[in-house]
Write a protein that holds these residues in place. Sequence first.
Motif: not given
Length: 716
Positions: A37-47, A64-67, A154-160
């Motif tokens: 989960q952190w790997t996914a969050i880090e990829a989105l937020v940091v990278d 993941v996407y809410f955090i 948009a700061g992030l786009v999520v396709v659920d």
Amino acid sequence: MTSPAAPAGLDRTALRGRADELLTALAGPGAALREDQWTAIEALVVDRRRALVVQRTGWGKSAVYFIAARLLRELGSGPTVIVSPLLALMRNQVESAARAGVRAATINSANMTEWDEVRASVRDGDVDVLLVSPERLNNPDFRDTVLPALAADAGLVVVDEAHCVSDWGHDFRPDYRRIRTLLADLPEGVPVLATTATANDRVVRDVAEQLGVGMHAAAPGAEPDPVGDTLVLRGGLDRESLHLSVVSIDDSEKRAAWLVENLESLPGSGIVYCLTVAAAEDMAELLTSAGHRVSAYTGRTDAGEREELEHALLDNEVKALVATSALGMGFDKPDLGFVVHLGAPASPISYYQQIGRAGRAAERADVVLVPGPEDRAIWNYFASLAFPPEDVVRRVLDALLPDRPQSTQALEPAVDLGRTRLEMVLKVLDVDGAVQRVRGGWVSTGQPWEYDTERYAGLAQARQSEQQTMLEYIRTDGCRMDFLRAELDDPTLDSAAGGCGRCDNCTGERRSTAVDEGALTRAKEALERPGIVLPPRKQWPTGLAKLDIPLKGKIADGPAEGRALARMTDLGLGQKLRALLAEPDQEAPEWLARACIPVLREWGWQERPTGVVALLTGDHPQLVSSLARALAQMGRMDDLGTITRTESLPPVTAQNSAYRVAQLWGTLAGPATASEGPVLLVTDVLGTGWTVTEAARHLREGGVSAVLPLAVASES
């Protein structure tokens, strides 16, 4: 507000700590992010990368996407846009997100009066997460006025539920294809997250291609394998709480009686899935009459009632909801104790997706499949509603003009497609650039378009293969969980591990198929009770004048309300009728005429029919004519003869209502004897209802005062 690049020298350790704090607020004390989960969050937020996360139900994709949304906001990015088909079912998630300080709002068809207010809140920075349905993306006003601003800010786009993008997936939705436009318009550096729980390698490849989120996945425990600026994370699909079993009972009434006897022994509360609306409603009625606390949940269930039923199941006020796939993605009851399928889904992907709702936060959940011999016929029916052949699609394109919008309703008379399939074709053509939805309907863009013959042939072959795989799942003597994981290309599956150790094949523990004779008798009486109402057609299809048919508006000379003995998909009598109608044409058996007696007795007509007419336009003229004669004799009514189509005419094959009426118009002849009183019109199978409507119009022109249709069976 645009999405800035990640600040240089960002403290990843501190960010990880903040993510853990948000998870605790979101999920409660003791919750901790897993490394993936952190790997996914880090990829989105940091990278600021694009990622595709394929993880089992209950893994924590929403966390993941809410955090990530909250962290990005704290770093100065714009709001997160989540495209999801689950707006009505995400209330619990949104409420949980609020505990973590994530402010959410929605734009959907139910709150159009609030759109301006929501947009203002987004513009003012008061919204962290904006939820939109895929259908909104193709609304002209939304597409032209709202979507560009969302893409810019948009700061992030999520396709659920990203498998919906793929027509190889189990729940393809053409509106999801519009997401490609949204992603293409994003500024550089805006991260994208696509999530799904159910996708094999082929669906993953297709989703990655559609959304541009990369393909190569990391091996379990290894570093993710980047593809440009993309990341794919796929996890294991084993669910240690699930105990899978199959109960094979050929007789439909015995299957129903088995569930009546065994429902209470299943742990907690759960879901009973049926393949059709009729089966779900019949089973709910049978279970209720036996004293079980259940309710039906189908596509016919009102939206407000659906919400009430979901809460009733969440609060354990019912033992089960007896549902179709309408109780679908996104329903989240962590302690759901069981999932029973009365009839097998057509693919292992959709089966795994549905059973994955059980046991998310329970030590044990029972998963029981009770297949039926009628399953394949139901699969074939739904498969027939797939994307139509090229010549039909070309007629849709030919009917459209570049400067004169036409509604779907107006297009129907020009093409031989029902409205639902026509809508699907138009949406696919829209995404492909050949047509465009505008105010007032659809227009042609004039852009060239190619029919992807190879893809659609592949889809048809894939459906057949998946159906065969479901039959193999039912018959396998190997581990059932491993079977499903293999079909879903689970990267963590170890075929040498010796199975899950929980399913009926691994343990050798079989559920008994024995049924108490009293329970079986009660099930037979309930399910074989004949008689369903057939509402008459009330309006002629629009556009008949284009087909040179002088009919429009209300139907003044059609049939009265009719009756059928049962639906072809019904669990009890329906199966008996299906078997009869599958045999070569024959004289009506005695039991069939007897089954009509209570239907006629309880009809409640305003005036008793004085004559009987046999409508011989189907595949069973001998059965229908002999049944009409028997009913005339039993009811002391005049046998008035038959109605047939004019000889040498081709069969009626049109699917579209206007075309079907045009094929039927003026083609019926008979009966030889006239009647001025009400007439019972006997036919074999009632489908669209237009043949009976035209027969009634024909009889009414001949002086009959009322026409009362009686069908052996109804298709729906």
